[in-house]
Design an enzyme around this catalytic site. Structure first.
Site, PDB file in Angstrom:
ATOM      1  CE  LYS A 111      -4.571  -1.723   1.415  1.00  0.00           C
ATOM      2  NZ  LYS A 111      -5.531  -1.687   2.427  1.00  0.00           N
ATOM      3  CE  LYS A 192      -5.206  -8.034  -4.094  1.00  0.00           C
ATOM      4  NZ  LYS A 192      -5.327  -7.893  -2.798  1.00  0.00           N
ATOM      5  CE  LYS A 195     -13.401  -4.329  -1.913  1.00  0.00           C
ATOM      6  NZ  LYS A 195     -13.148  -3.800  -0.460  1.00  0.00           N
TER       7      LYS A 195
HETATM    8  P1  TYM Z   1     -11.234  -6.407   1.293  1.00  0.00           P
HETATM    9  O1  TYM Z   1     -12.335  -5.707   1.677  1.00  0.00           O
HETATM   10  O2  TYM Z   1      -9.868  -6.354   0.544  1.00  0.00           O
HETATM   11  O3  TYM Z   1     -11.878  -8.043   0.507  1.00  0.00           O
HETATM   12  C1  TYM Z   1     -12.916  -8.830   1.213  1.00  0.00           C
HETATM   13  C2  TYM Z   1     -12.701 -10.176   0.959  1.00  0.00           C
HETATM   14  O4  TYM Z   1     -12.616 -10.267  -0.372  1.00  0.00           O
HETATM   15  C3  TYM Z   1     -11.426 -11.015  -0.905  1.00  0.00           C
HETATM   16  N1  TYM Z   1     -10.622 -10.744  -1.989  1.00  0.00           N
HETATM   17  C4  TYM Z   1     -10.638 -11.634  -3.120  1.00  0.00           C
HETATM   18  N2  TYM Z   1     -10.947 -12.896  -3.301  1.00  0.00           N
HETATM   19  C5  TYM Z   1     -10.629 -13.368  -4.494  1.00  0.00           C
HETATM   20  N3  TYM Z   1      -9.845 -12.341  -5.349  1.00  0.00           N
HETATM   21  C6  TYM Z   1      -9.757 -11.384  -5.375  1.00  0.00           C
HETATM   22  N4  TYM Z   1      -9.070 -10.691  -6.197  1.00  0.00           N
HETATM   23  C7  TYM Z   1      -9.940 -10.631  -4.037  1.00  0.00           C
HETATM   24  N5  TYM Z   1      -9.890  -9.369  -3.915  1.00  0.00           N
HETATM   25  C8  TYM Z   1     -10.325  -9.449  -2.386  1.00  0.00           C
HETATM   26  C9  TYM Z   1     -10.498 -10.822   0.317  1.00  0.00           C
HETATM   27  O5  TYM Z   1      -9.765 -11.854   0.585  1.00  0.00           O
HETATM   28  C10 TYM Z   1     -11.545 -10.746   1.606  1.00  0.00           C
HETATM   29  O6  TYM Z   1     -11.931 -11.960   1.976  1.00  0.00           O
HETATM   30  N6  TYM Z   1      -8.422  -7.278   5.370  1.00  0.00           N
HETATM   31  C11 TYM Z   1      -9.903  -7.578   4.930  1.00  0.00           C
HETATM   32  C12 TYM Z   1     -11.042  -7.131   5.786  1.00  0.00           C
HETATM   33  C13 TYM Z   1     -10.832  -7.897   7.080  1.00  0.00           C
HETATM   34  C14 TYM Z   1     -11.294  -9.135   7.680  1.00  0.00           C
HETATM   35  C15 TYM Z   1     -11.273  -8.994   8.977  1.00  0.00           C
HETATM   36  C16 TYM Z   1     -11.403 -10.191   6.990  1.00  0.00           C
HETATM   37  C17 TYM Z   1     -10.875  -7.016   8.391  1.00  0.00           C
HETATM   38  N7  TYM Z   1     -10.998  -7.834   9.462  1.00  0.00           N
HETATM   39  C18 TYM Z   1     -11.459 -10.356   9.753  1.00  0.00           C
HETATM   40  C19 TYM Z   1     -11.458 -11.475   7.673  1.00  0.00           C
HETATM   41  C20 TYM Z   1     -11.505 -11.348   9.151  1.00  0.00           C
HETATM   42  C21 TYM Z   1      -9.573  -7.101   3.654  1.00  0.00           C
HETATM   43  O7  TYM Z   1      -9.016  -6.100   3.539  1.00  0.00           O
HETATM   44  O8  TYM Z   1     -10.551  -7.680   2.734  1.00  0.00           O
END
Ligand code: TYM
Length: 326
Positions: A111, A192, A195
């Site tokens: 990041k 990957k 967003k």
């Molecule tokens: P975030 O908001 O980036 O994404 C949400 C979920 O989507 C999955 N993901 C993907 N899966 C497959 N291919 C992709 N290109 C892709 N991009 C995103 C992520 O793996 C995620 O499961 N840190 C986490 C949020 C979080 C969290 C937690 C998750 C905060 N606390 C506790 C689990 C447990 C995040 O940024 O997800």
């Protein structure tokens, strides 16, 4: 019943990577687990954001999850900031997180290298994530492949805590799907889907209209050898499309590759697009029928339940670390 916890950041439009890698499993796992799902707004504040947008993106993320099938009668769905214990537990866990461990986290590096300002919150992001999971004694955490390192750190912190203060936390497992755990960019299939990608053609949002879905799949970068084959090294673009179609149809990538081997990329891409349109259409329609008021009500009720669930665990934690109340 065993418990699952997972979260999503309310930053931008959720895409098919979020859906196929995570949300779909959140919905499926509700049948066999006590599920808690969280819109992690405190995490979203670690990069530059507009407070007015945050309100909109929080409601929108919750609405998409409800439309995708998260059932508020069975599962909790709330925003992280509604339950202050997330932040309190993160502080306590932070006091036992070695700097060396945080220095190895790749997300902070990615990041800041991408131009986001460095700040303590961004650096400590994985500690807050560990607190999210441990606060509810979750056993299983359904996420995409990019969260693997964070989950390992969470397990490590739970063990550290238990060794020093007594057995309070179960050691949670990641639940990462076999296909579509890492949906790739449609314009650079070695990166990957994200967003934050500035190239709109690189991703498909969960709410995109069928025509947009078809256009994006049609313009997905592939290769010049016209055989449809699953080979992530030599054919990352086609392999990504096979995974997307596999996830939408429930068929294996090998089976799909056999069927479309010689049909040509044009025909194959049309089939991928139709499978995706079929998967996304009910979500888009359910989304339209939900009002912001309905969503706020769900968040309000779940947030109250979340605070009630977290309170006894926090009492135990405070006592264990020497912060008994008066
Ligand atoms: P975030 O908001 O980036 O994404 C949400 C979920 O989507 C999955 N993901 C993907 N899966 C497959 N291919 C992709 N290109 C892709 N991009 C995103 C992520 O793996 C995620 O499961 N840190 C986490 C949020 C979080 C969290 C937690 C998750 C905060 N606390 C506790 C689990 C447990 C995040 O940024 O997800």
């Amino acid at each position: 019943m065993n418990r699952i916890f997972s979260g999503v950041q309310p930053t931008g439009n959720p895409h098919i990577g979020n859906y196929l890698g995570a949300f779909r499993n959140w919905v499926a796992l509700q049948d066999s687990y006590d599920a808690i799902y969280c819109i992690v707004d405190l995490h979203a504040m670690t990069i530059d954001y507009d407070p007015a947008d945050l309100e909109k993106t929080r409601i929108d993320a919750a609405k998409i999850l409800l439309a995708a099938g998260v059932d508020p009668d069975r599962s909790l769905l709330y925003t992280q900031s509604q339950v202050p214990a997330h932040a309190e537990l993160a502080w306590i866990l932070g006091t036992m997180t070695p700097m060396g461990v945080l220095n190895r986290m790749t997300q902070y590096k990615d990041k800041t290298e991408a131009g986001h300002a460095s700040n303590l919150g961004l650096y400590a992001y994985p500690v807050l994530m560990a607190a999210d999971i441990l606060l509810y004694r979750a056993n299983l955490v359904p996420v995409g492949d990019d969260q693997r390192q964070h989950l390992e750190m969470t397990r490590d912190l739970a063990e550290r805590f238990n060794n020093r203060f007594g057995d309070i936390f179960p050691i949670p497992d990641a639940y990462i799907p076999e296909t579509s755990a890492r949906v790739m960019s449609l314009q650079d299939p070695t990166a990957k889907m994200s967003k934050s990608d500035v190239n709109v053609k690189a991703s498909i949002s969960i709410l995109d209209d069928p025509d947009v879905v078809r256009k994006r799949i049609k313009s997905a970068v592939t290769d010049s050898d016209p055989i449809v084959r699953y080979d992530t090294d030599d054919k990352p673009g086609i392999s990504n499309l096979l995974e997307i179609m596999g996830a939408c149809t429930g068929r294996s990538v090998e089976d799909l590759a056999d069927e479309y081997a010689d049909s040509g990329y044009g025909v194959f891409k049309e089939a991928v697009a139709e499978a995706l349109v079929e998967e996304l259409t009910p979500i888009r329609e359910a989304y339209k029928s939900l009002s912001n008021g309905d969503v706020r009500q769900v968040l309000h009720t779940s947030g109250e339940k979340g605070r009630d669930l977290a309170a006894p665990l926090m009492r135990e934690v405070r006592k264990a670390v020497g912060l008994k109340g008066y």
